[in-house]
Scaffold this motif. Structure first.
Motif, short mmCIF file in Angstrom:
data_model
loop_
_atom_site.label_atom_id
_atom_site.label_comp_id
_atom_site.label_asym_id
_atom_site.label_seq_id
_atom_site.Cartn_x
_atom_site.Cartn_y
_atom_site.Cartn_z
N PHE A 133 0.83 -1.20 0.00
CA PHE A 133 0.00 0.00 0.00
C PHE A 133 0.87 1.26 0.00
O PHE A 133 0.64 2.18 -0.77
CB PHE A 133 -0.95 -0.01 1.20
CG PHE A 133 -1.92 1.14 1.22
CD1 PHE A 133 -2.68 1.46 0.11
CD2 PHE A 133 -2.06 1.91 2.36
CE1 PHE A 133 -3.57 2.52 0.14
CE2 PHE A 133 -2.96 2.97 2.40
CZ PHE A 133 -3.71 3.27 1.27
N TYR A 163 -5.02 -0.21 -7.26
CA TYR A 163 -5.65 0.10 -5.97
C TYR A 163 -6.53 -1.07 -5.56
O TYR A 163 -7.39 -1.52 -6.33
CB TYR A 163 -6.49 1.38 -6.08
CG TYR A 163 -7.10 1.81 -4.76
CD1 TYR A 163 -6.39 2.62 -3.89
CD2 TYR A 163 -8.38 1.42 -4.39
CE1 TYR A 163 -6.93 3.03 -2.69
CE2 TYR A 163 -8.94 1.82 -3.19
CZ TYR A 163 -8.21 2.63 -2.35
OH TYR A 163 -8.76 3.03 -1.15
N ALA A 192 -5.12 5.28 4.96
CA ALA A 192 -6.24 4.85 4.13
C ALA A 192 -6.85 6.05 3.39
O ALA A 192 -7.18 5.96 2.21
CB ALA A 192 -7.29 4.15 4.99
N ASP A 229 -4.65 -6.04 5.91
CA ASP A 229 -5.28 -5.15 4.93
C ASP A 229 -4.34 -4.04 4.47
O ASP A 229 -4.68 -3.26 3.60
CB ASP A 229 -6.62 -4.61 5.41
CG ASP A 229 -6.52 -3.57 6.49
OD1 ASP A 229 -5.42 -3.06 6.75
OD2 ASP A 229 -7.55 -3.26 7.09
N GLU A 230 -3.15 -3.94 5.06
CA GLU A 230 -2.04 -3.12 4.60
C GLU A 230 -2.23 -1.61 4.74
O GLU A 230 -1.36 -0.86 4.36
CB GLU A 230 -1.71 -3.42 3.13
CG GLU A 230 -1.38 -4.87 2.87
CD GLU A 230 -1.21 -5.16 1.40
OE1 GLU A 230 -1.92 -4.59 0.57
OE2 GLU A 230 -0.34 -5.98 1.10
N ARG A 231 -3.35 -1.14 5.26
CA ARG A 231 -3.57 0.30 5.32
C ARG A 231 -2.75 0.96 6.41
O ARG A 231 -2.28 2.07 6.24
CB ARG A 231 -5.05 0.62 5.55
CG ARG A 231 -5.90 0.26 4.36
CD ARG A 231 -7.34 0.48 4.65
NE ARG A 231 -7.83 -0.59 5.52
CZ ARG A 231 -9.09 -0.69 5.90
NH1 ARG A 231 -9.97 0.20 5.51
NH2 ARG A 231 -9.47 -1.68 6.68
N TRP A 244 -8.25 -1.50 0.66
CA TRP A 244 -7.56 -0.32 1.18
C TRP A 244 -8.49 0.84 1.47
O TRP A 244 -8.09 1.82 2.06
CB TRP A 244 -6.47 0.12 0.20
CG TRP A 244 -5.36 -0.86 0.04
CD1 TRP A 244 -5.00 -1.87 0.90
CD2 TRP A 244 -4.45 -0.94 -1.04
NE1 TRP A 244 -3.93 -2.55 0.40
CE2 TRP A 244 -3.56 -2.01 -0.81
CE3 TRP A 244 -4.29 -0.21 -2.22
CZ2 TRP A 244 -2.54 -2.35 -1.66
CZ3 TRP A 244 -3.27 -0.54 -3.09
CH2 TRP A 244 -2.40 -1.62 -2.81
#
Length: 102
Positions: free
Chosen positions: A4, A96, A84, A76-78, A100
């Protein structure tokens, strides 16, 4: 989380490159764009870069938002709400991931 952040950095770099082209065209007199908009665009890219840097450790347990309980799960990598939200302007670009979204 790195994917991300890498995605965000690439998008900011793309924005900067587009702004450079517009600025060069304006300086050469071949474009009748608003130079103030170009300057604002560069400032917005700087803001996004600084926010991303300030929140680079969020989600790892060592970030500023981790201490206030604002972190997302690592999968979820945010990282945090700030990161986010930084991705929202790029949600229509290739690469994308829907996970995210804040």
């Amino acid at each position: 989380m790195d994917r991300f952040a890498d995605f965000l950095r690439r998008q900011i770099d793309i924005d900067l490159e587009l702004l450079r082209w517009v600025r060069e065209d304006a300086e050469a007199g071949s474009e009748r764009g608003c130079y103030v908009s170009v300057i604002r665009g560069f400032r917005e890219c700087e803001l996004k870069t600084r926010l991303l840097r300030a929140h680079q450790w969020c989600g790892s347990g060592a970030g500023p938002c981790d201490q206030v309980g604002d972190a997302f799960p690592p999968e979820d990598e945010r990282g945090c709400t700030t990161r986010a939200l930084l991705g929202l302007p790029y949600s229509d670009r290739p690469g994308y991931a829907k996970r995210w979204r804040p």
